[in-house]
Design an enzyme around this catalytic site. Structure first.
Site, PDB file in Angstrom:
ATOM      1  N   SER A   1       0.836  -1.203   0.000  1.00 40.82           N
ATOM      2  CA  SER A   1       0.000   0.000   0.000  1.00 40.82           C
ATOM      3  C   SER A   1       0.875   1.259   0.000  1.00 40.82           C
ATOM      4  O   SER A   1       1.648   1.464  -0.923  1.00 40.82           O
ATOM      5  CB  SER A   1      -0.974  -0.031   1.191  1.00 40.82           C
ATOM      6  OG  SER A   1      -1.863   1.057   1.127  1.00 40.82           O
TER       7      SER A   1
ATOM      8  N   HIS B   1      -8.442   1.400  -0.359  1.00 37.56           N
ATOM      9  CA  HIS B   1      -8.385   0.508  -1.528  1.00 37.56           C
ATOM     10  C   HIS B   1      -9.733   0.016  -2.051  1.00 37.56           C
ATOM     11  O   HIS B   1      -9.788  -0.978  -2.749  1.00 37.56           O
ATOM     12  CB  HIS B   1      -7.449  -0.688  -1.257  1.00 37.56           C
ATOM     13  CG  HIS B   1      -6.051  -0.259  -0.937  1.00 37.56           C
ATOM     14  ND1 HIS B   1      -5.217   0.299  -1.885  1.00 37.56           N
ATOM     15  CD2 HIS B   1      -5.363  -0.255   0.228  1.00 37.56           C
ATOM     16  CE1 HIS B   1      -4.065   0.615  -1.307  1.00 37.56           C
ATOM     17  NE2 HIS B   1      -4.132   0.300  -0.024  1.00 37.56           N
TER      18      HIS B   1
END
Length: 314
Positions: free
Chosen positions: A91, A200
């Site tokens: 991430s 996300h």
């Protein structure tokens, strides 16, 4: 032996992180001080003394994680550590990897980190979104649970962290429904996570649009070390494609299992985790059991990694 560097994302931060490493290597605190000058607040003070609630605010967590990863990388380079074959970040860690690969400048990325956190928080007001970890259920069943539970709201599988550990995100009620559906389908556990932002998933598209503007305004260079991107588990040399991958990363899943498998396919047997905490070491152990992961956030970890790398070059 070839080695890879991996950089953790949110959830790895902790008050007091890197204190031991900083006591041996002054460059650690200096790296945080450089970020502080850009941010106009004392990032080292925050990371060492808290409050934890403030450090855990997304717009402050991300610069702190960036500074941690860059500080460790600078120690590694200052001690003659050899260049990794490839890098990846979980991430937000992808940004740290791109700074180490000389694609982005550190100063630019400190601001990008702050903006990214702010845009994520603005996209979904506190309490509207949620994330949950689903343990002990096959990936396709987690996806099925999300589809069953959506009911015209957003909920999707967003972090494929290790076999049997998938994180879902979306509207709070939909995430709660999907967590229950996952249990019905056989999950061992479904736990809501203590996060302020549902990362996300499609709720992050407004943040991605804002990030696209900020990314267009910074200079990007061709990576000097290949970086595997979260979105498609591929490396890129074209800076426009890298920029696009960072935009899409905000509302697409982190494909971490495939990332570690791709690293292993390159005959890499050792991963060095450059950031606070052991989160990635724990995941990597479950993804490729034969892969050795060393965490570099302490002097002992750094010494072990440097010795391993030197031994294999001899």
């Amino acid at each position: 032996m070839k080695h890879a560097f991996v950089f953790p994302g949110q959830g790895s931060q902790a008050v007091g992180m890197l204190a031991e490493l900083a006591s041996v290597y002054p460059i650690v605190q200096q790296t945080f001080e450089e970020a502080s000058e850009v941010l106009k607040y004392d990032l080292w003070q925050l990371s060492q003394n808290g409050a934890a609630e403030e450090l855990n605010q997304t717009a402050k967590t991300q610069p702190a994680l960036l500074a941690s990863g860059i500080a460790i990388w600078r120690v590694w380079e200052s001690q003659g550590g050899s260049k990794p074959s490839v890098m990846a970040g979980h991430s937000f860690g992808e940004y740290t990897a791109l700074v180490c690969a000389e694609t982005l400048s550190y100063a630019d990325t400190v601001l990008l980190a702050q903006y990214r956190g702010q845009f994520m928080q603005q996209a979904v007001p506190q309490g509207v979104g949620a994330m949950a970890a689903i343990i002990g259920l096959a990936d396709d069943k987690v996806v099925e649970a999300c589809q069953q539970a959506a009911e015209n709201e957003v909920v999707s599988a967003v972090n494929f962290n290790s076999p049997g550990q998938v994180v879902i995100a979306g509207n709070k009620a939909a995430v709660e429904r999907a967590a229950e559906a996952a249990k019905t389908l056989g999950a061992k556990k479904a736990m809501l996570l203590d996060v302020s932002v549902p990362s996300h998933c499609d709720l992050m598209k407004p943040a991605a649009e804002n990030m696209a503007e900020k990314l267009q305004a910074v200079t990007m260079n061709t990576p000097q070390i290949p970086v595997i991107h979260n979105v498609d588990v591929n490396t890129k040399t074209d800076t426009a494609q890298i920029q696009q991958a960072l935009v899409e990363q905000l509302y697409n899943p982190v494909r971490w299992v495939e990332t570690v498998q791709k690293i292993a396919e390159q005959d890499i047997t050792t991963l060095f985790s450059a950031g606070p905490g052991k989160v990635l070491a724990g995941l990597n152990k479950r993804i490729v059991k034969s892969m050795n992961t060393v965490v570099l956030d302490t002097p002992a970890g750094m010494d072990k990694a440097l010795a391993l790398a030197a031994e294999n070059e001899a």
